[in-house]
Design a protein around this motif. Structure first.
Motif, mmCIF file in Angstrom:
data_model
loop_
_atom_site.group_PDB
_atom_site.id
_atom_site.type_symbol
_atom_site.label_atom_id
_atom_site.label_comp_id
_atom_site.label_asym_id
_atom_site.label_seq_id
_atom_site.Cartn_x
_atom_site.Cartn_y
_atom_site.Cartn_z
ATOM 1 N N PRO A 198 0.813 -1.216 0.000
ATOM 2 C CA PRO A 198 0.000 0.000 0.000
ATOM 3 C C PRO A 198 0.849 1.270 0.000
ATOM 4 N N TYR A 199 2.022 1.206 0.654
ATOM 5 C CA TYR A 199 2.889 2.377 0.722
ATOM 6 C C TYR A 199 4.258 1.877 1.139
ATOM 7 N N LYS A 200 5.172 2.807 1.385
ATOM 8 C CA LYS A 200 6.524 2.359 1.724
ATOM 9 C C LYS A 200 6.554 1.579 3.042
ATOM 10 N N PHE A 201 7.577 0.785 3.201
ATOM 11 C CA PHE A 201 7.744 -0.041 4.402
ATOM 12 C C PHE A 201 9.233 -0.070 4.722
ATOM 13 N N LYS A 202 9.578 0.189 5.991
ATOM 14 C CA LYS A 202 10.989 0.274 6.363
ATOM 15 C C LYS A 202 11.338 -0.678 7.502
ATOM 16 N N ARG A 367 0.599 4.113 5.676
ATOM 17 C CA ARG A 367 1.665 3.381 6.360
ATOM 18 C C ARG A 367 1.044 2.382 7.335
ATOM 19 N N VAL A 368 1.794 1.334 7.648
ATOM 20 C CA VAL A 368 1.211 0.288 8.497
ATOM 21 C C VAL A 368 0.813 0.844 9.867
ATOM 22 N N GLY A 369 1.544 1.834 10.353
ATOM 23 C CA GLY A 369 1.172 2.452 11.623
ATOM 24 C C GLY A 369 -0.185 3.125 11.546
ATOM 25 N N GLU A 370 -0.475 3.713 10.412
ATOM 26 C CA GLU A 370 -1.792 4.327 10.228
ATOM 27 C C GLU A 370 -2.889 3.269 10.122
ATOM 28 N N THR A 371 -2.571 2.178 9.462
ATOM 29 C CA THR A 371 -3.547 1.082 9.409
ATOM 30 C C THR A 371 -3.809 0.558 10.806
ATOM 31 N N MET A 372 -2.748 0.423 11.588
ATOM 32 C CA MET A 372 -2.903 -0.027 12.978
ATOM 33 C C MET A 372 -3.821 0.928 13.743
#
Lengths: 426, 379, 426, 379
Positions: A198-202, A367-372
């Protein structure tokens, strides 16, 4: 000889800090397009606005990242920077180099690019700054064939992982950050080069809670070294510090006259959990109360060391403010082993449980944090198969708004309002 | 042989990844990896690490502009060849490190570095200011609200003595991001220099439908301020967007998604200063940086207002904080109202959060200190 | 004699705490409808569910509050509580009474109501629990004519204000909470009795930051005593505490053997700002660093007293969780005088500035704290004419999302995109 | 004369307000208001205040069920007449206070109170448990998820020794609210007993349009889970609402707005326990209570699970906290993970916030203590 007048930039040639203006001028003597870098930047200094425009999509065949397109919005005045694309070259773990390797890369860049670089980009790659579209494939050919090296990531993919220097030159690293970073980078070449997220991942790998690569602030999966046994104490060295034989904090204060070292004030009283005390001339630690913050170890590196049973805490979901505000990564796995012995199995399994879920329900550019945040931490934990722990939160819920599931409630949710009304007149 | 544009797939190599790190290790590192016992900073910029084998490695840390030329990198290589068997490394904060395996090799290295003008300042360790992590700014980026390298040069010239010494209460991490996208951990820095826009995007109706998907532009706004609209272009009604400027907070995400919505402006753009962030878990948990100065102008080439503001904060911190106390720990200990007072920074309502989690920052206690700000209430 | 079997409730007659069951039974001997109170409550204990239904609108003529309607949903089984409306009677400041006054009120309630009461309701009123609709006006007539007393508030109005006992029996009160509460209650009788607000609105008056009426947790305008000068110290009494002549914390620990009083551990080390120390046997306070938390004063009431220049901090916007989550009140005015000398002018002016704004923009059933959250604190401050202070926040903004107004930005917001394009090619 | 229903406005008095407080003052209070110097608790339930005039007032504090009868009030009046010149007062936490102006008057008052059975327990001062602030519950309210007076009686019977003594590290404020409307400051109590529903509302389609405005019912839901719908009633299609049970968090606000949406249920309803809140600004700022036990059943008449849970928490706190430390301060000092461990409360994901400001409660640091909860990670 200078192609443009740069009176504003010229003022940045004085002063004690290294001058990028002087450096670009030096390079311009060999690579004349650098005069146009100075020219366009001088124009920005004069007008107080950028003269670069949206990049559009450029890249090398088969990759969805690694190149960032860039064009001047005044190309007729500065034709040398009409195209000014960035190439991200994947850096080795911890950014050790040989001069041989760097010279080779510089030669390639002299051949194919502007002559300017960033060592390094924020994510970690070597940034080669400014080239034309037609140079991209030839550069990539030479990079892969002559040097056996590769591009890093950009776009909605796994970004180039980065790590601290770990066990290579730090006594505090609780696992081998370099090997973990390198192994996972090799393992996920496809995810780095072909955007499917969905977006960047680090990923970022820090060897201890001092977190020198800012993993907890900047990475979707932060692998931060910690330990599960006790802090190792050398009582003789403790006495050495108390006798001022060794400088406090590894010499970090050398150059200012502070009061003589006071173990009570500088170590024991600053412990966030108050789990240390002196007893019969020895430093005692109640390790069950320790949160492994590193302060005491930082202050007395000769006397104290992290426990011998190292591993990592895994925190998830950090990001910069756009869009919903900045996030630090949240502690999800309190401790896991991180070791090449089993090819980082625990870590890989966990990462892929996140990806499986996020690729399904993450929104575009989320970002996955936003999904969380969108689904809530309890839902995230269930999705990745982690049991809820009090360690996941700073403090328990402050509101009473619990989402109960039907199967948790005796008798379920279905009820007959007529039956209810028979017992309770409206 | 080389790249053949007629047969691009012939012989193509891909997914090679980065070179394995180990091949680049200096010998003393290779031999002692995992065996280090302790370290000590001998003087600002010079570290010594001791191994359980008895080996020692001496590291000399050198500042860098990050935006460096091929020639500069080659000069770094020359130094590495002369002193370090051709090895060097870069730090996360864009310093360069030269390592030698014996104490007597340190001074010749320092002398060599010093002989090369201001190109290789030694420092950046311990309780000082290390290199400013920063972004591209006007040198390369399309969304910046300020420059990066120029601001960093101006600030580091002024703070140079803090790079080459260790006289602060703790390390002070400074970072710069030239727009709110914040490439780099500006949101968790002791002092953050942040490029900010203050004018809403213009809408280039003549180009918008050609360069972006309107639904993406609309959904890009976190506050729903971008709305569908119509406009007349060359006598024809077209679909476009409009911006509710009351709801615009100038984040620039619409421009990121849609090139027809530029918002940069010479007067609108400038720099905000945030302070008190940290990343380390030492003592206190990581903290976000807090916005204390909402706007300073882009006064090129040396941003005097920005430089003075940062120097003022740093000096107040150096004078007031306890040993080991990071800037944010100090501000929290004395109270943020005192921070504004002792730093002589005017407080504005811009420093009061009104975004998503704002309520958590409201002061829901009667505990506060009287300061210059409350004088009108207590006189 | 009991009208219903109450085996479950009967079990609550044992035990050391006063039994409301025993008490209701006693009352039922004189007021037989009380048997139905026990009966319907027993049914709830058996079925584990309430048997009261939505009240509908009942009240006395000309008032929009003060009565809460209540009906049984099983009226045929418990006719004595078919109607069971609550009457809220405005309590005197700090809830001092004479037996004469209370007996008179009880006589009225014996005549018009069920015989049961609450002393007091959560907001502060005397609660007369349970009467029929036809009794409301006669009761109100008698209350006003025979006793000269009045109803309290309910609904979307100013709720009955409440206060701590203030200077009447507490040495810490920084202003006269009783007089402030009484004066404002009288001043705002119309607002108490006739709902004109988006939702309820509460004042609470606490004399010091110990906040014994929970003003900061429960009131839209919390008036909490504080001082602007220095804590008053009696050094002789300090020595008395140090010599264990006086019990710590006003005797709050009498009954448990704690270690002997230690001023360093129990006072100085627990000061949240570390602004106290011992010097030459005297306790010193750096009052400029004091946040007036009350801890030291609480611990040594004979030695320390709030400053002599009292007033109040005004905090705004507390509420319970429904709907957006609980809020504590936010500090808005750091210090104002609160005095009858000028008829509480500063306080009244501030309250009305809130009402003027909230009545215009507050949504239906939106507490002022929720309105504040909806518009943001800076907007609220502008609306009520208060300059932004660092004291308004725990910490400055952690995101970069500033809403600039057009007039604050040089050149305003209007720009010509064509002019821009002339300088910046698309 | 009296109320005349035929002429309701004749002679009507209104807006009289409460009686002026001063007329109710005991003489010693009237004479010494504003002159008090200090106070001391002489024993649990007995306070002495000293005035600068030399006067003293002795206060005896007595517990109360709050839900009290006319007869009980009259008995309070009898006591006031016998000992206090007919004066008495009530506290914010529903205790009754009798005041006398000389020490020798205290013991006769105490003896009288003791002679009246368990009706007038003396205590509720200092480092103990005082009366439980509570709501109406099944005795009077239409929205409760539990009873109030019954639960309070059960809990106070068990905690009685803490009411009549001062053996805790600090005062412990307990409050009960019988539903999420929280009449009373349950959200900021050391221990909060909260009635909670766990089943979504039923929709009484036959009555809904008669008893409420559908738009109000729909907008009542903070999460938008109530939606317009249609139903067939007596063969006729009518407008009504439906509830998306996935989004329902059982707050009951829809039922408050619309009587045709009842949600109470014998099995669904029960009690949640929250701990660690405080209101006072002493030492630390006010704190919200935290949810540590999401649900305990309504086991009438004595709620043994609730009573045991509270007693367990109180005893762990009494054993572990430092002098002066409120329950929430203790839990924060040892860490919430340790709180759950030492109180032997199972941790569930219900204690992890997923409402509006949830992010602020996530643990964004590597600082944590290993506890029984992490055993599977470290073995």
């Amino acid at each position: 000889m200078a192609k443009h007048e740069t009176p504003l930039l010229d003022q940045l040639e004085s002063g004690p800090w290294p001058s990028f203006v002087t450096d670009i001028k030096r390079q311009a003597e060999k690579k004349p397009e650098c005069w146009d870098i100075l020219g366009i930047l001088e124009l920005s200094f004069k007008e107080r606005i950028t003269h670069w425009k949206h990049g559009g999509i450029v890249g090398v065949f088969g990759y969805g990242g690694g190149i960032v397109g860039r064009y001047a919005d005044v190309p007729e005045r500065f034709p040398g920077v009409e195209h000014f694309h960035t190439i991200r070259v994947a850096q080795p773990s911890s950014k050790y180099y040989t001069s041989k390797n760097l010279r080779q890369l510089m030669n390639l860049w002299e051949k194919h690019g502007s002559g300017m670089t960033n060592f390094h980009g924020s994510t970690g790659d070597v940034i080669l700054l400014g080239t034309r579209t037609e140079n991209l494939e030839p550069f990539f050919w030479d990079l892969t064939h002559e040097m056996g090296q590769d591009l890093g990531g950009s776009g909605s993919n796994l970004r180039t992982p980065a790590c601290c220097l770990g066990t290579s030159r730090c006594e505090w690293a609780c696992y081998d950050t370099q090997e973990a970073c390198h192994s996972l980078t090799m393992h996920y070449q496809d995810e780095i080069h072909r955007p499917a997220f969905p977006y960047k991942f680090k990923f970022k790998f820090s060897g201890c809670p001092n977190d020198c690569v800012a993993a907890i602030a900047r990475s979707d999966v932060a692998v931060i070294g910690t330990w599960k046994d006790d802090i190792r104490i050398d009582q003789a060295a403790v006495k050495g510090y108390m006798a001022n034989e060794f400088p406090a904090n590894g010499g970090a204060f050398i150059g200012r006259e502070w009061d003589a070292f006071d173990i009570q004030k500088e170590v024991i009283d600053l412990c966030p959990t108050n789990c240390m005390w002196m007893e019969d001339g020895e430093l005692k630690i109640d390790d069950a109360e320790c949160t492994r913050c590193m302060h005491c170890i930082n202050v007395m590196p000769r006397a104290l060391r992290p426990g011998a049973q190292g591993g990592a805490s895994i925190c998830v979901g950090a990001k910069a403010p756009i869009l919903d505000g900045a996030q630090f990564a949240t502690l999800i796995l309190p401790f896991i082993p991180v070791t090449k012995d089993n090819d980082f199995e625990e870590l890989i399994e966990f990462i892929e449980s996140i990806w499986d879920w996020w690729m399904e329900i993450g929104k575009n550019r989320e970002r996955v944090g936003e999904t969380m945040q969108r689904v809530g931490l309890p839902t995230f934990l269930r999705a990745v198969g982690v049991e809820a722990l009090p360690q996941h939160v700073k403090y328990p819920r402050e509101n009473p708004y619990v989402f109960w599931n039907e199967e948790e409630v005796e008798g379920g949710f279905e009820r007959d309002v007529q039956e209810f009304r028979a017992r309770h007149a409206a | 042989m080389g790249y053949n544009p007629d047969k691009p797939m012939d012989g193509r190599l891909s997914d090679l990844g980065p070179p394995h790190y180990e091949q680049f290790f200096p010998q003393v590192i290779r031999e002692n990896k995992g065996k280090w016992l302790w370290h000590e900073i001998l003087q600002a910029g010079v570290l010594m690490h001791k191994s359980e084998t008895g080996a020692e490695v001496y590291t000399v840390r050198v500042g860098s502009a990050r935006l460096i030329s091929i020639e500069h990198v080659r000069e770094l290589c020359d130094i590495a060849d002369a002193h370090c068997d051709g090895h060097l490394r870069f730090t996360t904060r864009n310093n360069v490190e030269f390592m030698v395996d014996a104490k007597e090799k340190v001074q010749p290295l320092l002398d060599d570095l010093a002989s090369r003008g201001n190109k290789f300042p030694v420092g950046g360790t311990g309780a000082g200011v290390t290199n400013i992590v920063h972004t591209q700014g006007w040198a390369h980026c399309h969304t910046p609200a300020t420059d990066a390298s120029g601001v960093v040069k101006a600030v580091m010239d002024e703070l140079f003595e803090y790079f080459t010494s260790q006289v602060l209460p703790a390390q002070c991490r400074i970072a710069l991001a030239c727009c709110l996208n914040m490439c780099g951990a500006v949101h968790a820095s002791d002092i953050a220099i942040l490029g900010v826009h203050r004018k809403p995007p213009m809408i280039d109706h003549t180009r918008i439908s050609g360069v972006c998907e309107l639904p993406l532009a609309i959904s890009s706004c976190p506050l729903g301020a971008v709305k569908p609209a119509k406009a007349v272009v060359n006598g024809k009604e077209i679909k476009t967007v409009k911006v509710n400027v009351e709801r615009c907070m100038f984040c620039g995400n619409c421009y990121t998604m849609c090139p027809a919505m530029p918002l940069a402006d010479p007067d609108g753009d400038g720099i905000a200063i945030l302070v008190g962030g940290k990343v380390s878990n030492s003592r206190q948990a990581p903290k976000f940086s807090k916005l204390v100065i909402p706007f300073l102008p882009n006064n090129t080439p040396r941003w005097p207002e920005v430089v003075n503001a940062i120097k003022g904060i740093l000096e107040a911190y150096a004078a007031g904080a306890n040993k080991y106390e990071r800037l944010g720990e100090w501000a929290e200990r004395i109270g943020w109202e005192k921070f504004f007072e002792v730093c002589e920074i005017p407080f504005t309502d811009k420093s009061i959060d009104d975004y998503r989690l704002a309520y958590d920052s409201w002061r829901t206690t009667t505990q506060f200190k009287y300061t210059s700000h409350t004088a009108s209430y207590t006189k």
